[in-house]
Design a protein around this motif. Structure first.
Motif, mmCIF file in Angstrom:
data_model
loop_
_atom_site.group_PDB
_atom_site.id
_atom_site.type_symbol
_atom_site.label_atom_id
_atom_site.label_comp_id
_atom_site.label_asym_id
_atom_site.label_seq_id
_atom_site.Cartn_x
_atom_site.Cartn_y
_atom_site.Cartn_z
ATOM 1 N N GLN A 114 0.813 -1.215 0.000
ATOM 2 C CA GLN A 114 0.000 0.000 0.000
ATOM 3 C C GLN A 114 0.850 1.270 0.000
ATOM 4 O O GLN A 114 0.328 2.354 -0.254
ATOM 5 C CB GLN A 114 -0.928 0.037 1.214
ATOM 6 N N ILE B 278 -4.916 3.686 -1.336
ATOM 7 C CA ILE B 278 -6.068 2.882 -0.901
ATOM 8 C C ILE B 278 -7.212 3.043 -1.904
ATOM 9 O O ILE B 278 -8.381 3.114 -1.548
ATOM 10 C CB ILE B 278 -6.511 3.279 0.512
ATOM 11 N N GLY B 279 -6.820 3.115 -3.184
ATOM 12 C CA GLY B 279 -7.771 3.428 -4.235
ATOM 13 C C GLY B 279 -7.739 4.898 -4.580
ATOM 14 O O GLY B 279 -8.172 5.326 -5.643
ATOM 15 N N ASP C 187 -5.478 -0.525 10.064
ATOM 16 C CA ASP C 187 -6.510 -0.621 9.021
ATOM 17 C C ASP C 187 -6.732 0.796 8.495
ATOM 18 O O ASP C 187 -7.613 1.524 8.968
ATOM 19 C CB ASP C 187 -7.801 -1.206 9.595
ATOM 20 N N GLU D 44 -7.865 1.954 5.701
ATOM 21 C CA GLU D 44 -9.168 2.210 5.080
ATOM 22 C C GLU D 44 -10.217 2.567 6.128
ATOM 23 O O GLU D 44 -11.028 3.470 5.930
ATOM 24 C CB GLU D 44 -9.642 1.003 4.271
ATOM 25 N N GLU D 45 -10.199 1.880 7.255
ATOM 26 C CA GLU D 45 -11.158 2.162 8.326
ATOM 27 C C GLU D 45 -10.877 3.517 8.963
ATOM 28 O O GLU D 45 -11.804 4.252 9.313
ATOM 29 C CB GLU D 45 -11.097 1.058 9.385
ATOM 30 N N VAL E 26 -9.563 6.171 7.475
ATOM 31 C CA VAL E 26 -10.037 7.199 6.542
ATOM 32 C C VAL E 26 -11.556 7.242 6.532
ATOM 33 O O VAL E 26 -12.165 8.316 6.544
ATOM 34 C CB VAL E 26 -9.483 6.941 5.124
ATOM 35 N N ALA E 27 -12.206 6.067 6.520
ATOM 36 C CA ALA E 27 -13.670 6.024 6.492
ATOM 37 C C ALA E 27 -14.262 6.676 7.736
ATOM 38 O O ALA E 27 -15.268 7.393 7.665
ATOM 39 C CB ALA E 27 -14.143 4.580 6.369
#
Length: 530
Positions: free
Chosen positions: A41, A99-100, A157, A159-160, A162-163
């Protein structure tokens, strides 16, 4: 320090998921805790860059920066974890992850790149840490369990994180397109305005105020660092510069108008002028001491220049004078055609630019390209950050009035009510609206007037910088860091060569529906009282 109390029974499934694509990790420290992210990543690791604040974003967003032409949001993990904040130092780094979409995380210091034995990776059920376990995918044991309490590295994590920190709504590409409703609102406002009202850009030369019709002004720019001298040129011609792949003659308004001499400085501004309705293809830059505001003036306060003051070419650039503030403020209106039609200016343009036929063709190409490939924006400052709005959305720009009418029990962001040529207009303190530190009133502040959701509203900004055409190729989507921010700041103009990033605002989102109703209520109440 984080600890693990016993070996987890979910070892196999956790390690298999962690090691998809390889079991290599980049490790780093936040306070005394050790964290890891999968090496796959990690795009790069950089020193702490200069950051630009993003209003209405979550506190964990430390800012955004330009990374080789891309807009990079940078999250502060200490803030995201609820750990006390500290300033950056020589050890601070930003880990850039994919992360995309790219995102940077601020870490206290780097540790290592490690290849991990999958059998040492465990689940998070039994960890004790200051960090919420939902932000952790797993843990890497530092020594085998059974030899006392095992120290460990937590696998983040991201992604979590950032979300959770950037809970912005999903936005479709259609919604990301330039806001046509904004243009339609501005056009409708112009159509409903009185035909007797005209707009001008006002500026100062030698302590006197002048103005040009806004339709003759293409843009306003800083004085270029290099101006090429023109041999044997008339005194009014400062020189030539290249602006957007074209040669632009630079003229001194001080010399054109016979005013006192002053060397051109970086504080001056250049107004790029091309007469709009005369079929002219000539474009020139006029050096001014300062650009003041955008005026909306009724024809009843505009008087023709007295004939006795116009003799031959003497003062024929000034065609009228407008009386503002009950005649206490006089603004001389210049005729752009008269400026570019002066014989010596025509000669310089003819000798150093294209033939009329070439200019006609170039103008058509430039107009088509400007419409398709450029956006014209008014750029202003708030707390050292630059923001832009579409010029079509701006009704006018005026100085901050000395007298404000305070509105009892008004929302905190309403500074007061102003009387703008007989119209009651609510005044919003944009610093307060963005949650920025207050600023003492000063001469550089300006009031930008918009019409939003049918309500004419004024916003205080620290200063107006320039009017600029920005190629759409330099405009990127802004990172979505909160719902309010993603609605208001949808795009960012990334002027990498100038090391500038301009946050482009959606004017219709400056206030939400509830706030717009409050503004309308304040206006209605003041009008009823009057």
């Amino acid at each position: 320090m984080s600890e693990i109390t016993a070996q987890d029974t979910t070892l196999g499934s956790v390690s298999a998921k962690m090691c998809e694509g390889g079991c290599e990790f980049v490790t780093f420290f936040i306070k005394a805790e050790t964290f890891a992210v999968p090496l796959r990543q990690v795009k790069e690791i950089i020193r702490m860059p200069a950051l630009m604040n993003l209003p209405l974003a979550p506190r964990s967003l430390q800012g955004i920066t330009n990374l080789r032409g891309a807009v990079l949001p940078v999250l502060n993990l200490r803030r995201a974890f609820g750990i006390e904040d500290v300033g950056s130092d020589d050890a601070t780094r930003v880990v850039v992850l994919d992360i995309g979409r790219p995102v940077g995380i601020v870490v206290d210091r780097m540790s290592a790149v490690e290849t991990v034995d999958p059998t040492l990776i465990e689940g998070t059920e039994r960890i004790r840490s200051q960090v919420d376990s939902e932000l952790i995918k797993g843990v890497i044991r530092q020594r085998p369990a059974g030899a006392g309490e095992a120290q460990m590295t937590m696998i983040l994590d991201i992604e979590e994180v950032v979300a959770r920190e950037c809970a912005a709504p999903t936005t479709t590409q259609a919604n990301r397109a330039p806001d046509q409703a904004l243009m339609e609102t501005a056009a409708a406002a112009r159509e409903t305005a009185s035909e007797d009202v005209r707009q001008f850009v006002s500026f100062v030369v030698d302590r006197q105020e002048y103005a040009l019709p806004i339709e003759d002004v293409q843009e306003i720019v800083h004085v270029p660092a290099t101006i090429a001298a023109v041999p044997n040129a008339p005194a009014a011609v400062v020189g030539m510069v290249t602006l957007r792949d074209r040669l632009l003659p630079i003229l001194s308004l001080r010399r054109l108008l016979g005013l006192s001499e002053k060397p051109v400085s970086e504080e001056d501004r250049v107004i790029v002028v091309s007469p709009a309705d005369t079929g002219h293809t000539t474009t020139v830059g006029l050096v001014t001491d300062a650009v003041r505001e955008v005026l909306r003036i009724g024809s009843s306060v505009i008087d023709a220049m007295p004939p006795m003051l116009v003799r031959g070419e003497t003062l024929n650039e000034i065609v009228s004078v407008c009386r503002l503030d009950g005649g206490k403020r006089l603004v001389s209106i210049l005729d752009a055609t008269a400026v570019v039609d002066k014989r010596d200016v025509r000669e310089v343009v003819a000798n150093h630019t294209k033939t009329p036929e070439q200019a006609d063709e170039a103008m058509e190409r430039n107009l088509a390209r400007a419409t398709a490939d450029e956006e014209q924006v008014v750029i202003f400052k708030l707390a050292d950050e630059e923001f832009g709005v579409a010029i079509d959305a701006v009704q006018e720009i005026v100085r901050l009035p000395e007298r404000l009418i305070r509105v009892p029990k008004a929302p905190s962001f309403i500074e007061g009510i102003i009387n703008l040529r007989g119209t009651i207009v609510p005044l919003v303190d944009q610093r307060r609206r963005f949650g920025l530190a207050p600023m003492e009133r000063n001469e550089r502040q300006r009031v930008v007037v918009f019409t939003m959701k049918g309500v004419r509203s004024a916003f205080i900004v620290d200063s107006v910088v320039e009017v600029r055409r920005i190629p759409r190729s330099l405009i990127n989507d802004a990172p979505e860091m909160s719902e309010a921010q993603s609605k208001l700041i949808r795009r960012v103009a990334n002027l990498a060569e100038q090391r500038r990033m301009i946050q482009l605002l959606d004017v219709d989102q400056l206030l939400d529906t509830r706030e717009s109703r409050l503004l309308q209520t304040a206006v209605d109440g003041e009008q009823a009282a009057a």
